[in-house]
Design a protein around this motif. Structure first.
Motif, PDB file in Angstrom:
ATOM      1  N   THR A   1       0.813  -1.215   0.000  1.00  0.00           N
ATOM      2  CA  THR A   1       0.000   0.000   0.000  1.00  0.00           C
ATOM      3  C   THR A   1       0.847   1.267   0.000  1.00  0.00           C
ATOM      4  O   THR A   1       0.321   2.356  -0.125  1.00  0.00           O
ATOM      5  CB  THR A   1      -0.918   0.047   1.234  1.00  0.00           C
ATOM      6  N   ALA A   2       2.159   1.125   0.174  1.00  0.00           N
ATOM      7  CA  ALA A   2       3.035   2.300   0.168  1.00  0.00           C
ATOM      8  C   ALA A   2       4.420   1.873  -0.296  1.00  0.00           C
ATOM      9  O   ALA A   2       4.788   0.695  -0.213  1.00  0.00           O
ATOM     10  CB  ALA A   2       3.123   2.910   1.559  1.00  0.00           C
ATOM     11  N   GLY A   3       5.182   2.854  -0.758  1.00  0.00           N
ATOM     12  CA  GLY A   3       6.525   2.551  -1.250  1.00  0.00           C
ATOM     13  C   GLY A   3       7.409   1.952  -0.177  1.00  0.00           C
ATOM     14  O   GLY A   3       8.330   1.181  -0.458  1.00  0.00           O
ATOM     15  N   MET A   4       7.115   2.303   1.083  1.00  0.00           N
ATOM     16  CA  MET A   4       7.999   1.826   2.151  1.00  0.00           C
ATOM     17  C   MET A   4       7.738   0.383   2.570  1.00  0.00           C
ATOM     18  O   MET A   4       8.551  -0.224   3.230  1.00  0.00           O
ATOM     19  CB  MET A   4       7.894   2.740   3.381  1.00  0.00           C
ATOM     20  N   GLN A   5       6.582  -0.155   2.170  1.00  0.00           N
ATOM     21  CA  GLN A   5       6.200  -1.475   2.672  1.00  0.00           C
ATOM     22  C   GLN A   5       7.269  -2.574   2.435  1.00  0.00           C
ATOM     23  O   GLN A   5       7.627  -3.270   3.362  1.00  0.00           O
ATOM     24  CB  GLN A   5       4.881  -1.899   2.067  1.00  0.00           C
TER      25      GLN A   5
ATOM     26  N   ILE B   1      -1.268  -0.545  -4.250  1.00  0.00           N
ATOM     27  CA  ILE B   1      -2.702  -0.785  -4.418  1.00  0.00           C
ATOM     28  C   ILE B   1      -3.402  -0.544  -3.091  1.00  0.00           C
ATOM     29  O   ILE B   1      -2.999  -1.077  -2.059  1.00  0.00           O
ATOM     30  CB  ILE B   1      -2.962  -2.222  -4.917  1.00  0.00           C
ATOM     31  N   ARG B   2      -4.414   0.295  -3.127  1.00  0.00           N
ATOM     32  CA  ARG B   2      -5.237   0.509  -1.928  1.00  0.00           C
ATOM     33  C   ARG B   2      -6.687   0.280  -2.323  1.00  0.00           C
ATOM     34  O   ARG B   2      -7.230   1.005  -3.148  1.00  0.00           O
ATOM     35  CB  ARG B   2      -5.066   1.928  -1.393  1.00  0.00           C
ATOM     36  N   THR B   3      -7.284  -0.745  -1.741  1.00  0.00           N
ATOM     37  CA  THR B   3      -8.655  -1.076  -2.148  1.00  0.00           C
ATOM     38  C   THR B   3      -9.632  -0.998  -0.986  1.00  0.00           C
ATOM     39  O   THR B   3     -10.750  -1.473  -1.094  1.00  0.00           O
ATOM     40  CB  THR B   3      -8.718  -2.494  -2.762  1.00  0.00           C
TER      41      THR B   3
ATOM     42  N   GLU C   1       1.209   4.891  -8.467  1.00  0.00           N
ATOM     43  CA  GLU C   1       2.663   4.723  -8.357  1.00  0.00           C
ATOM     44  C   GLU C   1       3.182   5.741  -7.344  1.00  0.00           C
ATOM     45  O   GLU C   1       2.790   6.905  -7.363  1.00  0.00           O
ATOM     46  CB  GLU C   1       3.326   4.999  -9.698  1.00  0.00           C
ATOM     47  N   MET C   2       4.047   5.262  -6.477  1.00  0.00           N
ATOM     48  CA  MET C   2       4.611   6.154  -5.471  1.00  0.00           C
ATOM     49  C   MET C   2       6.114   6.279  -5.668  1.00  0.00           C
ATOM     50  O   MET C   2       6.828   5.273  -5.725  1.00  0.00           O
ATOM     51  CB  MET C   2       4.316   5.621  -4.070  1.00  0.00           C
ATOM     52  N   LEU C   3       6.569   7.515  -5.811  1.00  0.00           N
ATOM     53  CA  LEU C   3       8.004   7.766  -5.890  1.00  0.00           C
ATOM     54  C   LEU C   3       8.520   7.894  -4.472  1.00  0.00           C
ATOM     55  O   LEU C   3       7.826   8.447  -3.612  1.00  0.00           O
ATOM     56  CB  LEU C   3       8.250   9.075  -6.647  1.00  0.00           C
TER      57      LEU C   3
ATOM     58  N   PHE D   1       1.996  12.462  11.771  1.00  0.00           N
ATOM     59  CA  PHE D   1       2.697  11.307  12.328  1.00  0.00           C
ATOM     60  C   PHE D   1       2.325  10.145  11.444  1.00  0.00           C
ATOM     61  O   PHE D   1       1.152   9.837  11.267  1.00  0.00           O
ATOM     62  CB  PHE D   1       2.283  11.063  13.782  1.00  0.00           C
ATOM     63  N   TRP D   2       3.322   9.487  10.846  1.00  0.00           N
ATOM     64  CA  TRP D   2       3.001   8.483   9.831  1.00  0.00           C
ATOM     65  C   TRP D   2       3.367   7.074  10.278  1.00  0.00           C
ATOM     66  O   TRP D   2       4.452   6.811  10.756  1.00  0.00           O
ATOM     67  CB  TRP D   2       3.719   8.800   8.516  1.00  0.00           C
ATOM     68  N   ILE D   3       2.392   6.190  10.078  1.00  0.00           N
ATOM     69  CA  ILE D   3       2.623   4.759  10.321  1.00  0.00           C
ATOM     70  C   ILE D   3       1.747   3.996   9.350  1.00  0.00           C
ATOM     71  O   ILE D   3       0.627   4.419   9.053  1.00  0.00           O
ATOM     72  CB  ILE D   3       2.325   4.399  11.805  1.00  0.00           C
TER      73      ILE D   3
ATOM     74  N   TRP E   1       3.763  15.556  -1.446  1.00  0.00           N
ATOM     75  CA  TRP E   1       4.944  14.769  -1.048  1.00  0.00           C
ATOM     76  C   TRP E   1       4.969  14.681   0.472  1.00  0.00           C
ATOM     77  O   TRP E   1       4.541  15.613   1.159  1.00  0.00           O
ATOM     78  CB  TRP E   1       6.213  15.482  -1.541  1.00  0.00           C
ATOM     79  N   ASN E   2       5.463  13.584   0.940  1.00  0.00           N
ATOM     80  CA  ASN E   2       5.520  13.380   2.378  1.00  0.00           C
ATOM     81  C   ASN E   2       6.918  12.916   2.761  1.00  0.00           C
ATOM     82  O   ASN E   2       7.422  11.964   2.174  1.00  0.00           O
ATOM     83  CB  ASN E   2       4.474  12.313   2.754  1.00  0.00           C
ATOM     84  N   ASN E   3       7.542  13.608   3.703  1.00  0.00           N
ATOM     85  CA  ASN E   3       8.835  13.147   4.237  1.00  0.00           C
ATOM     86  C   ASN E   3       8.614  12.648   5.653  1.00  0.00           C
ATOM     87  O   ASN E   3       8.263  13.434   6.538  1.00  0.00           O
ATOM     88  CB  ASN E   3       9.846  14.303   4.309  1.00  0.00           C
ATOM     89  N   VAL E   4       8.798  11.342   5.840  1.00  0.00           N
ATOM     90  CA  VAL E   4       8.610  10.789   7.187  1.00  0.00           C
ATOM     91  C   VAL E   4       9.974  10.601   7.836  1.00  0.00           C
ATOM     92  O   VAL E   4      10.878  10.038   7.211  1.00  0.00           O
ATOM     93  CB  VAL E   4       7.875   9.431   7.142  1.00  0.00           C
ATOM     94  N   PHE E   5      10.100  11.071   9.062  1.00  0.00           N
ATOM     95  CA  PHE E   5      11.358  10.900   9.783  1.00  0.00           C
ATOM     96  C   PHE E   5      11.194   9.686  10.691  1.00  0.00           C
ATOM     97  O   PHE E   5      10.746   9.797  11.830  1.00  0.00           O
ATOM     98  CB  PHE E   5      11.709  12.186  10.523  1.00  0.00           C
TER      99      PHE E   5
ATOM    100  N   VAL F   1      14.876   8.139   6.851  1.00  0.00           N
ATOM    101  CA  VAL F   1      13.953   9.006   6.130  1.00  0.00           C
ATOM    102  C   VAL F   1      13.183   8.132   5.143  1.00  0.00           C
ATOM    103  O   VAL F   1      13.764   7.267   4.484  1.00  0.00           O
ATOM    104  CB  VAL F   1      14.709  10.110   5.349  1.00  0.00           C
ATOM    105  N   ASP F   2      11.872   8.324   5.076  1.00  0.00           N
ATOM    106  CA  ASP F   2      11.026   7.601   4.129  1.00  0.00           C
ATOM    107  C   ASP F   2      10.147   8.636   3.449  1.00  0.00           C
ATOM    108  O   ASP F   2       9.396   9.328   4.119  1.00  0.00           O
ATOM    109  CB  ASP F   2      10.169   6.591   4.906  1.00  0.00           C
ATOM    110  N   THR F   3      10.269   8.773   2.159  1.00  0.00           N
ATOM    111  CA  THR F   3       9.417   9.772   1.512  1.00  0.00           C
ATOM    112  C   THR F   3       8.508   9.127   0.470  1.00  0.00           C
ATOM    113  O   THR F   3       8.796   8.047  -0.031  1.00  0.00           O
ATOM    114  CB  THR F   3      10.228  10.907   0.826  1.00  0.00           C
ATOM    115  N   GLY F   4       7.428   9.806   0.179  1.00  0.00           N
ATOM    116  CA  GLY F   4       6.490   9.273  -0.806  1.00  0.00           C
ATOM    117  C   GLY F   4       5.812  10.386  -1.583  1.00  0.00           C
ATOM    118  O   GLY F   4       5.311  11.344  -0.989  1.00  0.00           O
ATOM    119  N   MET F   5       5.851  10.271  -2.907  1.00  0.00           N
ATOM    120  CA  MET F   5       5.199  11.262  -3.770  1.00  0.00           C
ATOM    121  C   MET F   5       4.302  10.523  -4.758  1.00  0.00           C
ATOM    122  O   MET F   5       4.755   9.611  -5.458  1.00  0.00           O
ATOM    123  CB  MET F   5       6.274  12.049  -4.534  1.00  0.00           C
TER     124      MET F   5
END
Ligand code: SER
Length: 581
Positions: A36-40, A64-66, A82-84, A155-157, A194-198, A217-221
């Motif tokens: 569901t996210a680039g970091m998964q 994919i988010r359903t 697509e997530m960069l 706060f991202w999780i 864009w999101n920058n997660v620390f 650092v985990d970012t997603g665009m």
């Protein structure tokens, strides 16, 4: 230049290695149906395991988010996107991350500062306010009134547990209205780009937050959204990502996008997702459980909306659209070309199956609702499902369009009574969530390596792993074998695994070239799946496998191993279910 190429080039020029996009269905992870996210796919590395490509990574990842399928139809929701992303695994932190983001946005995407704003973490009882991020933005020239502070949204999780941290989100003012001086993140004209997660924390099941071994650092665009901004359109489906697909649907249906935008978006979105799921290495096929059920719902929902648009759903319309989608993405995802025939076959078969009953089912639906004024009862909903192949969500959608509801709970009870409801509907797997990389899953993961090695000793060296699936409760291990294991074989394998556990063997992790790893005799499932540099896990002298981990440090951590079931999986493949007690 294409956004994906621009992004990757930029981060590669800043010392990042591009990593391949992982399959949409995560491997070795029973807790989510899709990435569901680039970091998964990077969770083990965010938790501390060294990544074979180093500490600075970037990619574009299929997501994919359903969980919110019914939201599709507006201008910006997509089931596939697509997530960069760029990552620092214990390398750079806030200052560099924000500087990179700022430079890329203002110098490479040429987004003007007057349309730009950010949010930062406001702080709570557990974690302090992120004054550092705010200072960095100010130093770059972002005005104070364009920096908002929030608690919840910063706060991202990914789900309930796992790596997490405060984030800073970047916004663009997407509207023809004059840009307000003060930024209000609740104002929908401001869209997140864009999101920058620390990521410096890990949250466990009890809600405890601990520091991770390193500050990441985990970012997603989101590609779809940013492309539409760069192209100056207020509807993602009007951008180059979708335009030609929508035009094709228009030409097939002889109605216009302006007047039928919702159904056209649903057809375009759902078919694209169905193409990517069916092209995936996981080999998912439409079914009534898990990811297969999502695939079925997507295809059937797109058929129903194609029909609403007046498309001849018995024609090869889905093939024409699928080929267009494959063509658009083939450069970036080779599996689309490699598995083109599979994709077309999946879509065609499901279409034929559903079309057989769709017309009659719709008539049945009309009949049902002619006698009611409020709620469709469970028996009728179940009949639509069982006899006419209407996923319950389709019945709910049809009912909603008529201002009616459905006794969904009653339906579920009937469904359960009729056949095992299986993991999906009951366990909330539709909702997605975080990959299971907890302590228990890690122990099971190591146990699969031991069982693999034991079976080679007991049954023969011809045994190879064909798949595995791990949950907190048990491990499942599929292996090549032409016969049902005898009781003696099972007992021997079990004893051997427990002997190795008792010996307290060290688990070692080495990085090496893929060819070197294979030459050294390391076991692997599908060679083409691995990057050029791989991690190899060795357990004492008894096992050596290419693997992404994570694993325990010593086999003594595993506890007692017990086989609870041995059964056939498919032709020539047996399946063992086992637990650690
Ligand atoms: N994981 C964060 C997100 O999905 C940043 O990539 O937004």
């Amino acid at each position: 230049m294409n956004l994906k190429d621009l992004y990757i080039d930029y981060f590669v020029s800043k010392g990042h290695k591009q990593i391949p996009s992982s399959p949409v269905v995560p491997e070795n992870d029973g807790s989510v149906l899709f990435n569901t996210a680039g970091m998964q796919p990077l969770i083990p590395y965010l938790l501390g395991q060294p990544h074979p490509y180093g500490k600075r990574l970037c990619d574009y990842q299929k997501c994919i988010r359903t969980n919110d399928l019914e939201a599709i139809g507006d201008t910006y929701h997509h089931t596939f996107f697509e997530m960069l992303g760029n990552w620092s695994l214990g390398d750079y932190f806030k200052k560099e991350a924000i500087n990179y983001s700022f430079e890329f946005i203002t110098k490479y995407l040429n987004i003007p500062l007057e349309r730009f704003a950010v949010t930062v973490f406001a702080g709570n009882d557990l974690i302090p306010k992120d004054t550092e991020a705010k200072e960095i933005w100010l130093s770059l020239g972002v005005k104070e009134e364009r920096i908002a502070e929030t608690v919840e949204d910063n706060f991202w999780i990914a789900g309930e547990t796992g790596p997490c941290g405060p984030d800073t989100e970047m916004f663009y003012f997407r509207s023809d209205d004059p840009v307000p001086d003060k930024f209000d993140p609740e104002d929908s004209r401001w869209v997140e780009i864009w999101n920058n997660v620390f990521m410096q924390y890990n949250k466990d099941k009890n809600g405890n937050i601990t520091e991770l071994p390193s500050k990441n650092v985990d970012t997603g665009m989101g590609v779809e959204r940013v492309v539409s901004i760069l192209e100056g359109v207020n509807d993602n489906y009007a951008s180059s990502v979708w335009k030609d697909v929508i035009e094709l649907i228009e030409s097939m249906s002889n109605v216009t996008y302006e007047e039928n935008s919702e159904s056209m978006r649903i057809v375009a979105d759902h078919l694209r997702t169905a193409v990517f799921i069916s092209a995936d290495k996981s080999g998912i096929k439409p079914s009534n459980v898990g990811a297969g059920y999502i695939l079925r719902r997507l295809i059937r929902r797109s058929i129903r909306h194609a029909k609403t648009l007046g498309i001849d759903v018995n024609s090869n319309w889905e093939e024409v659209l699928a080929l267009k989608i494959i063509d658009k993405y083939a450069k970036y995802y080779s599996e689309l070309t490699d598995n083109k025939d599979v994709v077309l076959e999946v879509l065609r078969n499901e279409k034929i199956k559903f079309n057989r009953t769709l017309e009659k089912g719709l008539r049945e639906f009309e009949k049902i609702i002619s006698n009611i004024d409020k709620e469709i009862d469970a028996t009728s909903a179940f009949r639509l499902y069982d006899t006419y192949g209407f996923p319950i969500e389709l019945t709910e959608e049809l009912a909603k369009e008529k201002g009616l509801t459905v006794d969904t709970n009653g339906f579920k009870e009937k469904f359960k009574a009729h056949q095992d409801l299986s993991r999906t509907a009951s366990s909330g797997m539709f909702k997605g969530g975080l990959a299971g990389n907890g302590e228990i899953e890690t122990r099971y993961h190591t146990a699969t390596h031991l069982l693999n090695a034991a079976l080679k000793v007991v049954v023969g060296p011809g045994v190879h792993q064909m798949g595995s699936n791990i949950t907190e409760e048990r491990m499942r291990f599929d292996f090549s074998c032409d016969h049902k294991l005898t009781d003696e074989e099972k007992e021997k394998a079990e004893t051997l695994v427990n002997t190795w556990i008792g010996e307290g063997l060290t688990v070692r992790c080495d990085e090496m070239k893929k060819e070197e790893a294979i030459a050294s005799g390391a076991e692997c499932m599908f060679i083409e799946k691995y990057p050029d540099i791989v991690t190899v896990y060795s357990i004492g002298e008894i096992s050596k496998e290419l693997c992404g981990g994570p694993h325990v440090k010593n086999t003594s951590e595993l506890g007692h191993f017990k086989i609870i079931k041995e059964e056939a999986s498919s032709a020539g493949v047996r399946r063992i279910k086992a637990v650690l007690e």
